[in-house]
Design a protein around this motif. Structure first.
Motif, PDB file in Angstrom:
ATOM      1  N   ALA A   1       0.832  -1.207   0.000  1.00 33.45           N
ATOM      2  CA  ALA A   1       0.000   0.000   0.000  1.00 33.45           C
ATOM      3  C   ALA A   1       0.868   1.259   0.000  1.00 33.45           C
ATOM      4  CB  ALA A   1      -0.923  -0.014   1.218  1.00 33.45           C
ATOM      5  N   SER A   2       1.974   1.220   0.724  1.00 33.65           N
ATOM      6  CA  SER A   2       2.861   2.384   0.789  1.00 33.65           C
ATOM      7  C   SER A   2       3.503   2.653  -0.563  1.00 33.65           C
ATOM      8  CB  SER A   2       3.941   2.163   1.852  1.00 33.65           C
ATOM      9  OG  SER A   2       3.379   2.038   3.138  1.00 33.65           O
ATOM     10  N   ARG A   3       3.903   1.596  -1.271  1.00 30.95           N
ATOM     11  CA  ARG A   3       4.514   1.789  -2.593  1.00 30.95           C
ATOM     12  C   ARG A   3       3.542   2.472  -3.544  1.00 30.95           C
ATOM     13  NH1 ARG A   3       6.065  -3.776  -1.979  1.00 30.95           N
ATOM     14  NH2 ARG A   3       8.184  -3.920  -1.130  1.00 30.95           N
ATOM     15  N   ARG A   4       2.298   2.017  -3.548  1.00 34.29           N
ATOM     16  CA  ARG A   4       1.303   2.646  -4.433  1.00 34.29           C
ATOM     17  C   ARG A   4       1.124   4.113  -4.072  1.00 34.29           C
ATOM     18  NH1 ARG A   4      -1.359  -2.390  -3.494  1.00 34.29           N
ATOM     19  NH2 ARG A   4      -2.648  -1.417  -1.869  1.00 34.29           N
ATOM     20  N   ARG A   5       1.027   4.389  -2.791  1.00 30.81           N
ATOM     21  CA  ARG A   5       0.795   5.758  -2.344  1.00 30.81           C
ATOM     22  C   ARG A   5       1.995   6.645  -2.658  1.00 30.81           C
ATOM     23  NH1 ARG A   5      -0.702   4.372   2.097  1.00 30.81           N
ATOM     24  NH2 ARG A   5       1.224   4.506   3.321  1.00 30.81           N
ATOM     25  N   PHE A   6       3.189   6.177  -2.378  1.00 33.20           N
ATOM     26  CA  PHE A   6       4.378   7.003  -2.593  1.00 33.20           C
ATOM     27  C   PHE A   6       4.697   7.187  -4.074  1.00 33.20           C
ATOM     28  CE2 PHE A   6       5.861   5.512   1.810  1.00 33.20           C
ATOM     29  CZ  PHE A   6       5.327   6.641   2.410  1.00 33.20           C
ATOM     30  N   ARG A   7       4.439   6.171  -4.879  1.00 34.37           N
ATOM     31  CA  ARG A   7       4.668   6.337  -6.314  1.00 34.37           C
ATOM     32  C   ARG A   7       3.757   7.434  -6.877  1.00 34.37           C
ATOM     33  NH1 ARG A   7       4.155   1.330  -7.943  1.00 34.37           N
ATOM     34  NH2 ARG A   7       1.894   1.440  -8.215  1.00 34.37           N
ATOM     35  N   SER A   8       2.479   7.394  -6.492  1.00 36.79           N
ATOM     36  CA  SER A   8       1.533   8.417  -6.952  1.00 36.79           C
ATOM     37  C   SER A   8       1.921   9.793  -6.420  1.00 36.79           C
ATOM     38  CB  SER A   8       0.124   8.041  -6.489  1.00 36.79           C
ATOM     39  OG  SER A   8      -0.793   9.061  -6.760  1.00 36.79           O
ATOM     40  N   ARG A   9       2.356   9.842  -5.159  1.00 37.41           N
ATOM     41  CA  ARG A   9       2.705  11.132  -4.548  1.00 37.41           C
ATOM     42  C   ARG A   9       3.963  11.707  -5.174  1.00 37.41           C
ATOM     43  NH1 ARG A   9       2.624  10.720   1.676  1.00 37.41           N
ATOM     44  NH2 ARG A   9       0.447  10.289   1.142  1.00 37.41           N
ATOM     45  N   ARG A  10       4.937  10.859  -5.446  1.00 39.32           N
ATOM     46  CA  ARG A  10       6.153  11.341  -6.101  1.00 39.32           C
ATOM     47  C   ARG A  10       5.823  11.925  -7.470  1.00 39.32           C
ATOM     48  NH1 ARG A  10      10.155  10.089  -9.718  1.00 39.32           N
ATOM     49  NH2 ARG A  10      12.311  10.527  -9.038  1.00 39.32           N
TER      50      ARG A  10
ATOM     51  N   GLY B   1       7.374  11.876   1.978  1.00 43.96           N
ATOM     52  CA  GLY B   1       6.803  10.834   2.819  1.00 43.96           C
ATOM     53  C   GLY B   1       5.764  11.367   3.778  1.00 43.96           C
ATOM     54  N   ASN B   2       6.093  12.440   4.481  1.00 47.95           N
ATOM     55  CA  ASN B   2       5.250  12.930   5.571  1.00 47.95           C
ATOM     56  C   ASN B   2       4.406  14.121   5.148  1.00 47.95           C
ATOM     57  OD1 ASN B   2       4.317  12.771   8.248  1.00 47.95           O
ATOM     58  ND2 ASN B   2       5.700  14.381   8.898  1.00 47.95           N
ATOM     59  N   ILE B   3       3.803  14.059   3.977  1.00 51.01           N
ATOM     60  CA  ILE B   3       2.919  15.112   3.493  1.00 51.01           C
ATOM     61  C   ILE B   3       1.798  14.435   2.713  1.00 51.01           C
ATOM     62  CG2 ILE B   3       4.224  15.479   1.337  1.00 51.01           C
ATOM     63  CD1 ILE B   3       3.580  18.475   1.632  1.00 51.01           C
ATOM     64  N   SER B   4       0.607  14.961   2.792  1.00 51.72           N
ATOM     65  CA  SER B   4      -0.510  14.356   2.069  1.00 51.72           C
ATOM     66  C   SER B   4      -0.548  14.871   0.631  1.00 51.72           C
ATOM     67  CB  SER B   4      -1.840  14.673   2.764  1.00 51.72           C
ATOM     68  OG  SER B   4      -2.126  16.059   2.669  1.00 51.72           O
ATOM     69  N   ASP B   5      -1.245  14.145  -0.227  1.00 49.33           N
ATOM     70  CA  ASP B   5      -1.348  14.551  -1.625  1.00 49.33           C
ATOM     71  C   ASP B   5      -1.974  15.935  -1.755  1.00 49.33           C
ATOM     72  OD1 ASP B   5      -0.355  12.054  -2.019  1.00 49.33           O
ATOM     73  OD2 ASP B   5      -2.056  11.283  -3.162  1.00 49.33           O
ATOM     74  N   THR B   6      -3.002  16.217  -0.956  1.00 46.74           N
ATOM     75  CA  THR B   6      -3.690  17.506  -1.066  1.00 46.74           C
ATOM     76  C   THR B   6      -2.821  18.667  -0.609  1.00 46.74           C
ATOM     77  OG1 THR B   6      -4.678  17.175   1.121  1.00 46.74           O
ATOM     78  CG2 THR B   6      -5.965  16.459  -0.789  1.00 46.74           C
TER      79      THR B   6
END
Length: 476
Positions: free
Chosen positions: A369-378, A448-453
């Motif tokens: 789940a973290s990989r999906r989230r961080f890839r999208s956020r990056r 890492g420590n920031i939300s997409d929004t």
């Protein structure tokens, strides 16, 4: 009493301590207790103290004791007395000389957006499953698990970590080669002390690199030699020109440049360790996060007799857990234990909780789940930077939790960091990770420590900070 300020539990407020070896008289002890309460601010300036008769009754002493104490404090300026009025406090910490007080540190703007590197997504910490793991081991731990902990770590976690590293990182590990520690820094200190005991006095580190690794090495008594990093990772030929017989390297994802050690240099580095009869310390701090393809295996599997492996859950779960591991060659086991005789492992129940968390598949699920989230956020951060900071250029492998934003050489990145901090945006200057400043200007941005929004407004503030720094440079 007419004055509400005297309606206090005076016997509780005033700690009239027993005499020191019988030498301190009661009125002196009462004066000391009153003086301390005034200095601490518990008795505010202008507050009335009780009449001597009332205080004597509450404290169970003679009225003479109270009047003597009051008289002493009036003479010292802590109390004032006027005929027909209550005796009142006439001193406060605020009216004391400036040099007698510790000046408070200037207030910093609260952090609104965190673009500094080093932290995972703390909002996404798997609280429920971690709590389940803690509950499980608390109920199932046998009595001897609650005794003195093994300094190398609980055998259950060591076994679980060895299995996990073999399965997910391609390591050559077994239970006996794993030591549990409080994180990468703790593991490095242990390793450096063992190296020092083995006669190795010089350690090479990557330049730029994480400053705490250099500090850990020097604290263990080693001399540190920075070795430059380029687009293929550590420059092994430069390493060979130093007196070092050990090196710390982020092979899978170097911090902060984000480069990956090339296959040719991996092989060359292992050969170097054999040639100098030395060791490679592999810092595998965030290698689980690779977004363009499967993470590369650890170097440790290429030569377990020459490569030590450091890892932790600080970047995958949270640094607050304080859980990590050190995989060392069998030949170094005795030296590790002898060089760190007072080393202690993290709390046993936390170790068992992590073992349960991994064994039940929760750790792998969290990483997916973290990989999906961080890839999208990056991807979002890179797109936003391209749109709002067009003068910047992003570098770094699609991995980990940070990128490097290269800026024109005339950019005052230090001033930009200061301007950003003033409005609540955390940033990091690449120079913070160098031993010497460079003409090449860049920022290290963590996502890492920031939300997409939060990314669009954070990048907008970053653009303003860069413009503010440019304006100050021109006006200066």
């Amino acid at each position: 009493m007419a004055d509400s300020q005297t309606n206090l539990a005076w016997a509780t407020l005033l700690d009239v301590s027993p005499p020191e070896r019988g030498r301190r008289r009661l009125h002196d002890r009462l004066a000391h207790a009153l003086r301390t309460s005034i200095r601490d601010g518990r008795l505010a300036e202008g507050a009335a103290v009780p009449p001597s008769r009332a205080l004597a009754e509450e404290l169970g002493c003679s009225r003479w004791v109270v009047t003597e104490a009051y008289g002493q404090l009036i003479a010292e300026g802590y109390l004032s007395a006027r005929v027909g009025s209550a005796t009142r406090v006439s001193w406060s910490p605020e009216t004391a000389p400036q040099h007698s007080r510790v000046r408070p540190a200037p207030a910093r703007a609260p952090v609104r957006y965190d673009l500094a590197p080093g932290l995972p997504d703390l909002r996404a910490f798997p609280r429920r499953r971690w709590a389940d793991a803690v509950r499980t081991v608390t109920g199932s731990a046998v009595h001897y698990d609650l005794g003195l902990p093994d300094p190398t770590g609980h055998v259950v976690l060591r076994t679980t970590v060895a299995q996990y590293l073999r399965r997910s990182r391609g390591a050559d590990t077994h239970t006996e080669s794993v030591s549990v520690c409080a994180g990468v820094t703790d593991g490095l200190v242990r390793a450096c002390r063992a190296l020092r005991a083995e006669g190795i006095a010089d350690l090479a580190v990557e330049e730029p690199g994480w400053g705490r690794l250099r500090t850990a090495a020097t604290s263990a008594g080693l001399r540190v030699h920075p070795v430059p990093v380029d687009h293929d990772g550590l420059r092994v030929d430069d390493l060979a020109r130093t007196p070092a017989r050990a090196v710390v390297v982020g092979a899978a994802h170097q911090f902060p440049t984000g480069t990956v050690l090339s296959p040719a240099r991996r092989a060359r580095l292992v050969r170097w360790a054999r040639e100098v009869d030395g060791f490679v310390i592999e810092d595998d701090y965030d290698a689980e996060f690779r977004y363009d393809h499967h993470p590369v295996a650890v170097m440790q599997g290429m030569d377990p007799s020459r490569v030590l492996l450091l890892g932790s859950v600080s970047k995958t779960l949270s640094p607050a857990l304080g859980l990590g591991w050190l995989v060392a060659p069998a030949a170094m086991t005795a030296a590790l234990r002898a060089a760190n005789p007072v080393a202690t492992a993290p709390p046993v129940l936390d170790q068992l909780a992590l073992a349960t968390f991994i064994d039940r598949g929760w750790y792998d699920a969290h990483l997916r789940a973290s990989r999906r989230r961080f890839r999208s956020r990056r991807d979002l951060l890179v797109r936003t930077l391209c749109a709002q900071v067009p003068q910047g250029r992003v570098s770094g492998t699609a991995a980990g939790l940070h990128i490097v934003l290269h800026l024109p050489d005339v950019t005052d990145t230090r001033e930009a960091v200061r301007s950003a901090t003033a409005v609540g945006l955390r940033l990091a200057d690449l120079d913070d990770y160098r031993t010497e400043p460079s003409e090449k200007r860049a920022l290290v941005l963590g996502y890492g420590n920031i939300s997409d929004t939060e990314i669009p407004p954070a990048v907008a503030l970053l653009g303003e900070a860069l413009r503010s720094a440019a304006g100050k440079r021109v006006s200066g």
